[in-house]
Design a protein around this motif. Structure first.
Motif, mmCIF file in Angstrom:
data_model
loop_
_atom_site.group_PDB
_atom_site.id
_atom_site.type_symbol
_atom_site.label_atom_id
_atom_site.label_comp_id
_atom_site.label_asym_id
_atom_site.label_seq_id
_atom_site.Cartn_x
_atom_site.Cartn_y
_atom_site.Cartn_z
ATOM 1 N N LEU A 84 0.821 -1.214 0.000
ATOM 2 C CA LEU A 84 0.000 0.000 0.000
ATOM 3 C C LEU A 84 0.856 1.265 0.000
ATOM 4 O O LEU A 84 0.462 2.287 -0.557
ATOM 5 N N GLY A 93 -6.679 -1.207 -2.142
ATOM 6 C CA GLY A 93 -6.774 -2.155 -1.040
ATOM 7 C C GLY A 93 -6.053 -3.431 -1.414
ATOM 8 O O GLY A 93 -5.805 -3.691 -2.597
ATOM 9 N N GLY A 119 -7.189 -1.446 3.504
ATOM 10 C CA GLY A 119 -7.625 -0.480 2.519
ATOM 11 C C GLY A 119 -9.020 -0.818 2.022
ATOM 12 O O GLY A 119 -9.774 -1.524 2.683
#
Length: 122
Positions: A84, A93, A119
């Motif tokens: 991420l 995500g 996420g």
């Protein structure tokens, strides 16, 4: 939302609570799914418009074959955090599964695994 999947990546690492796991090591598998928008890549056929599978694989390899963790939960968290961070703005995500096929647990079972989602992952 679109998805990129890297499945059944295999590595050798030294993660575990028991001292012998940190000395002898063992096999680990990882599965990663990324929530992305790859419509542009589908239209342009350009690597710059998607997330490099090689980069994601390299993160998994670096974490699993690198510094030992006691828990595979921490291994999964490190992988998700690095993905991420590296692909901020591209990966919305990620879902990370870390599999320990041969943990030192007496009994009959196929494997143990943890799966985390970080996420936006619809």
């Amino acid at each position: 939302m679109d998805y990129i999947h890297l499945r059944d990546m295999q590595f050798f690492g030294y993660h575990g609570v028991l001292p012998e796991e940190n000395v002898l090591g063992q096999r680990f598998r990882a599965n990663v799914s990324l929530a992305v928008d790859i419509k542009g890549a589908g239209e342009t056929d350009e690597l710059d418009d998607t997330v490099s599978y090689v980069g994601v694989y390299d993160i998994c390899k670096e974490v699993i074959e690198g510094k030992p963790y006691k828990l595979i939960e921490a291994v999964a968290e490190a992988i998700a955090t690095q993905i991420l961070t590296k692909y901020e703005g591209q990966v919305f995500g990620c879902r990370v599964e870390v599999v320990k096929p041969d943990p030192p647990i007496p009994g009959h079972y196929k494997e143990v695994a943890v799966e985390i989602t970080r996420g936006q992952f619809v």
